[in-house]
Design an enzyme around this catalytic site. Structure first.
Site, PDB file in Angstrom:
ATOM      1  N   GLU A 185       0.841  -1.217   0.000  1.00 59.16           N
ATOM      2  CA  GLU A 185       0.000   0.000   0.000  1.00 59.16           C
ATOM      3  C   GLU A 185       0.866   1.252   0.000  1.00 59.16           C
ATOM      4  OE1 GLU A 185      -2.328  -1.494   3.400  1.00 59.16           O
ATOM      5  OE2 GLU A 185      -4.081  -0.901   2.231  1.00 59.16           O
ATOM      6  N   GLU A 199      -3.841  -9.526   4.056  1.00 63.30           N
ATOM      7  CA  GLU A 199      -4.626  -9.120   5.224  1.00 63.30           C
ATOM      8  C   GLU A 199      -5.835 -10.024   5.468  1.00 63.30           C
ATOM      9  OE1 GLU A 199      -3.440  -7.120   2.886  1.00 63.30           O
ATOM     10  OE2 GLU A 199      -2.842  -5.181   3.713  1.00 63.30           O
TER      11      GLU A 199
END
Ligand code: T1G
Length: 705
Positions: free
Chosen positions: A107, A127
Site C-alpha cells: 500500500e 490481510e
C-alpha cells in the site's frame, strides 16, 4: 544497532532504507522515520528524486501484526499519514521492492509514483488471511491501478502475485534484473530528468464500465463456499465495490470504517493467534540456538501405499531426491501409479507445469530392497500400522542405513520408544506423523522419543519447514496430540447417536460450528476400518466399566467401510462422494438404542457441539499437564492444520479461552455428572478456571520462563 530507517544521498537521489528485521514491518516509528526522510529529500534542492527500499531479505512485508489490539501511540504517524505525504510529493518517489512486498508495504508502494522490483519478488495483500482487509488504501488504489478483477482476486484470496504477473498487470513499472538499489536510483534519476509530472493513482478503475451487471454479487456467491464462516472476505468485496462507485477520498473513508470492523472482530483475533501459533510451534525450547541438525540431501520412504506415496511427493516437491521402497513390484507399481496420477491431476488443473512434474518424477526413484537406502539422510517408514512389522523394518534400517541417518516412523499412534528400542541408534529415531493426503495436509506431528537427540529434532523441524509442513513437536502417548484428542470427539459423537441423534444431525451441527466435515463424514472418508483396527488394538486395555459404543464396529463388520465401499455411516451414489442418509443405518441405530435400553430423545445442536468440542479442550489440558505438547497454541496448530478445526476460531484451546474457561469447566463438570468418568475434568482446566486465567496466560508464562 543501525537506525530502523536510514537516509543516504546517491548522486541526486535520496535513498530511504527501512531496516526493521525480520520483515521490515511498519512498526510504530517506522512511518515517522520514512516521513522525516521524505521531507528532508523534498526540501533538499540537491535531491531530484527519492527511492524507498528495504534492507535485508525483503521490502516492507506489512504492518506490524504484533501491535494489533494493543494501545497505539497517538503521536506516532500512521501508514495512512505516510501515504498521504507520498501522494503529495513534490518530487518523484520510487518504491524498490524485493522479497515480499505485502499488505501495508504494498500500500505504501501504491502511494509512490513508481514501483520497481527484483525478479522473484512476491506482491500481495494477505490481510484477509488474518481476518482483515488492506486498510491503508489498498482496496481503493489497487483496482484503480491494475483493474477491478485482478485487484479483487488479490485482495479476497490474499494470495501472492509473482513478479512477472505483477509486471503484466501494471502493479510494477519495471522488473530490475541487476542490483536493485543501483538500478532503482538510475530509474529515479531518469524519471526526474525526463518528466516534469509524475503518475499518481487517482482516476476511477478503467475497467469499471466493463463489469457485468451484478458483478460483485456474483463474486460474493462465487467465494461463499471457500469463505464459509468468514467475515472479512465479504468486506473486502464491499471495499472494492466502493472503489468503482466513490471518489477516492470517500472510498478511503469507507475502507477505514470496514477495516476497523474487521480489526474488532473475534475472527481477526483468532486468525492472528493462528498466524503466530504456527510460528511459535517451530521453536523448540531448550534446543541449542542455531542447531540445524543433519542436512537432508536424500531421503528414503518405506511403503508405497497412500501415505508413503504422498510422503515421497513431499520430498520430490521440495526438490529432495527420494527413494521409495516396497516389498513387491506390484505394490510398487500401484503406489507409483497413484503418485503419477496425483501429478497429472495437478497439471490438468493448471497447478503444475509439465516441466515441473517431470522434474519431480525424476527426483523419485524406487526399488524393492531396504539396502538401497544405505546412503540416505533420512528414512520415513510408512508401512502397515502393526508394531511387529515396524520393529522388523527398523532393525533392518538400523543395519543398512549410514551412521547418523535419521530413522522416522509415520505411525499415527504407536509407541515411538518401542520402535527406537529395536535399533542401536535410538537418538536418531523420531516420529513424523503425516496426515492424509500427505502431499496436501500441512500438519506434521513430530514425535520426540525419550532418547531422540536434539540434532534429530532440529533436523526434522527444519525439514518440516523445507517441505512446506507446519511442524509441531509432541511427546509419546497413545495418539500423540491430535488423535488422542480425536478419541473423545468420536466417542461422544457415537454416544450422541445412541441417545437420539442421527449421524447427519451430528455432522450438520459440527459443520455449522465450523468444522470442515463432521465426524461421520470424516469416518466414511478415512475408512471405518482404520478406526476399527485402532479400537481393536485398544480393546485389551480398555477399562471394562466404561461405556463403549459398538455401532461403528457393527457397521464396519457389515463390510461398510465408507466411501471406498460405497457405504458406511452414509450411502453414496456411484462416482459421487455426497453423503446420503441411509435408512438401514438409522434403523440399526434405533435398534441399538433399544437394545441398550436408551430412550431416544431430541438432541440439540448446542449439546452436540459441547459434547464433541469440550472433550478436545479437556483432553488438551491433560496433554499440557503431561508435557505431551509444549504449548496450548501448539494444540491449536495441530487441530487447525490436521483436523479441520475452524481457523477463524483459533483452534480448540483459543476457542476455550474465547468461551471462557469458567464456562467450559462448568460444562465439563456437568457432563462428568451425567456422562461419567470420561468427563473427569483436567486438573489444569480446573486450576485455570479457578484462577480466572486462560490457556494464553499459560503459554505466555511458559514463554517468559
Ligand atoms: N508483523 C509482525 N511480525 C511478522 C510479520 C508482520 N507483518 N510478518 C512476519 N513476522 C514475523 C514472524 O512472526 C516471524 O517471527 C518472522 O517475522 C519471520 O516470519 C495496514 C493491516 C512475510 C511471507 O500479513 O506472510 O499490513 O517467529 O517465519 O516464512 O493494510 O512472514 O521469527 O519471531 O513467516 O520467510 C500484512 C505476514 C500485515 C504478512 C515471510 N502482512 N507475514 O515468511 O518468515 S497487516 C502480512 C508473512 C497489514 C495494512 C494491513 C510471512 C512472510 P519469529 P516467517 P517467512
Amino acid at each position: 544497532m543501525s537506525a530502523p530507517v536510514r537516509f543516504e544521498r546517491c548522486r541526486g537521489v535520496g535513498v530511504i532504507t527501512v531496516d526493521n528485521p525480520p520483515v521490515n514491518a511498519l512498526s510504530t516509528g517506522i512511518p515517522d522515520g520514512i516521513m522525516e526522510h521524505l521531507r528532508r529529500g523534498f526540501d533538499d534542492p540537491a535531491i531530484a528524486a527519492l527511492v524507498l527500499i528495504g534492507a535485508g531479505r525483503t521490502f516492507i512485508a506489512g504492518a506490524d501484526i504484533r501491535e494489533f489490539g494493543k494501545p497505539r501511540d497517538p503521536e506516532a504517524a500512521t501508514l495512512r499519514d505516510l501515504i498521504e505525504l507520498l501522494e503529495g510529493a513534490a518530487k518523484p518517489v520510487v518504491a524498490a521492492m524485493h522479497g515480499n512486498a505485502l499488505g501495508g508495504g504494498l500500500e505504501a508502494a501504491l502511494g509512490c509514483n513508481y514501483r520497481v522490483g527484483s525478479p522473484g519478488t512476491r506482491y500481495g495483500f494477505p490481510e484477509v488471511k488474518i481476518g482483515l482487509l488492506p486498510g491503508a488504501g489498498g482496496t481503493q488504489r489497487a483496482p484503480r491501478l491494475i483493474g477491478v478483477e485482478p485487484a479483487l482476486e488479490m485482495i479476497v484470496s490474499g494470495d501472492f502475485v509473482a513478479s512477472q504477473r505483477a509486471l503484466s498487470l501494471g502493479l510494477i513499472d519495471a522488473e530490475l534484473e541487476g542490483d536493485l538499489r543501483e538500478d532503482a536510483i538510475a530509474f529515479a534519476e531518469r524519471a526526474a530528468a525526463e518528466r516534469t509530472s509524475h503518475p499518481r493513482i487517482g482516476s476511477p478503475p478503467a475497467d469499471r464500465s466493463k463489469l457485468s451487471e451484478g458483478y460483485f454479487e456474483d463474486y460474493r456467491a462465487k467465494i461463499a463456499p471457500r469463505a464459509r464462516g468468514l467475515f472479512s472476505p465479504f468486506l473486502c468485496i464491499d471495499c472494492v465495490e466502493f472503489a468503482t462507485e466513490l471518489p477516492l477520498p470517500e472510498g478511503l473513508q469507507c475502507e477505514r470504517e470496514l477495516f476497523e470492523q474487521c480489526l474488532a472482530s473475534p475472527q481477526s483475533k483468532a486468525l492472528i493467534h493462528a498466524f503466530f501459533a504456527e510460528r511459535a510451534a517451530a521453536k523448540v525450547p531448550g534446543l541449542p540456538k542455531g542447531l540445524a541438525g543433519r542436512p537432508i540431501a536424500k531421503a528414503g520412504v518405506v511403503g508405497a501405499g497412500t501415505m508413503g506415496g504422498g510422503i515421497a511427493m513431499c520430498f520430490a516437491n521440495a526438490g529432495i531426491p527420494v527413494h521409495l521402497v516396497e516389498t513387491s513390484e506390484e505394490a510398487l507399481a500401484k503406489g507409483l501409479a497413484t503418485v503419477h496420477r496425483n501429478y497429472e491431476r495437478s497439471v490438468a488443473k493448471g497447478r503444475l507445469s509439465e516441466e515441473k512434474m517431470a522434474e519431480r518424477r525424476d527426483l523419485m526413484t524406487s526399488g524393492l530392497s531396504l539396502g538401497e537406502l544405505k546412503d540416505v539422510d533420512i528414512v520415513i517408514e510408512a508401512v502397515f500400522e502393526e508394531m511387529d512389522i515396524k520393529i522388523r523394518i527398523f532393525e533392518e534400517l538400523d543395519r543398512v542405513c549410514k551412521p547418523g541417518a535419521v530413522l522416522a516412523t509415520n505411525t499415527s499412534s504407536l509407541d515411538v520408544n518401542e520402535i527406537a528400542s529395536a535399533t542401536r541408534r535410538p537418538e536418531a529415531v523420531i516420529g513424523t506423523h503425516f496426515f492424509s493426503p500427505a502431499n496436501v495436509m500441512r500438519l506434521l506431528e513430530t514425535v520426540r522419543g525419550g532418547k531422540t537427540s536434539d540434532e534429530t529434532i532440529a533436523a526434522v523441524m527444519a525439514l518440516a519447514k523445507r517441505i512446506g509442513k507446519t511442524g509441531v513437536l509432541v511427546g509419546v502417548c497413545d495418539g500423540f496430540v491430535g488423535n488422542r484428542m480425536l478419541y473423545g470427539y468420536l466417542r461422544e459423537a457415537n454416544f450422541l447417536i445412541e441417545e437420539g441423534a442421527f449421524p447427519h444431525q451430528v455432522d450438520e451441527a459440527l459443520v455449522e460450528f465450523g468444522m470442515a466435515m463432521g465426524p461421520f463424514g470424516i469416518n466414511d472418508l478415512a475408512g471405518l476400518d482404520v478406526g476399527y483396527r485402532v479400537r481393536k488394538r485398544q480393546a485389551a486395555s480398555r477399562p471394562k466399566h466404561l461405556r463403549y459404543s459398538k455401532i461403528g464396529d457393527t457397521i464396519c463388520e457389515m463390510g461398510r467401510h465408507g466411501q471406498k465401499t460405497g457405504k458406511g455411516w452414509y450411502r453414496y451414489e456411484p462416482g459421487n462422494r455426497t453423503p446420503l442418509r441411509d435408512p438401514e443405518i438409522e434403523a440399526l441405530i434405533v435398534e441399538e438404542s433399544k437394545a441398550l435400553g436408551i430412550a431416544r430423545r431430541e438432541v440439540g445442536a448446542e449439546e452436540i457441539v459441547e459434547r464433541c468440542i469440550y472433550p478436545l479442550i479437556n483432553e488438551g489440558a491433560k496433554i499440557l499437564e503431561e508435557g505431551i505438547a509444549l504449548r496450548a497454541s501448539d494444540i491449536d496448530v495441530v487441530w487447525i492444520n490436521g483436523y479441520g478445526f475452524p481457523r477463524w476460531c483459533g483452534g480448540p484451546m483459543f476457542h476455550a479461552d474465547s468461551v471462557g474457561l469458567g464456562k467450559v469447566y462448568e460444562a465439563v463438570c456437568r457432563y462428568h455428572e451425567s456422562q461419567g468418568p470420561y468427563w473427569e475434568p483436567a486438573a489444569l482446566l480446573k486450576r485455570l478456571a479457578g484462577e480466572g486465567k486462560n490457556f494464553a496466560d499459560l503459554d505466555a508464562s511458559a514463554a517468559s520462563a
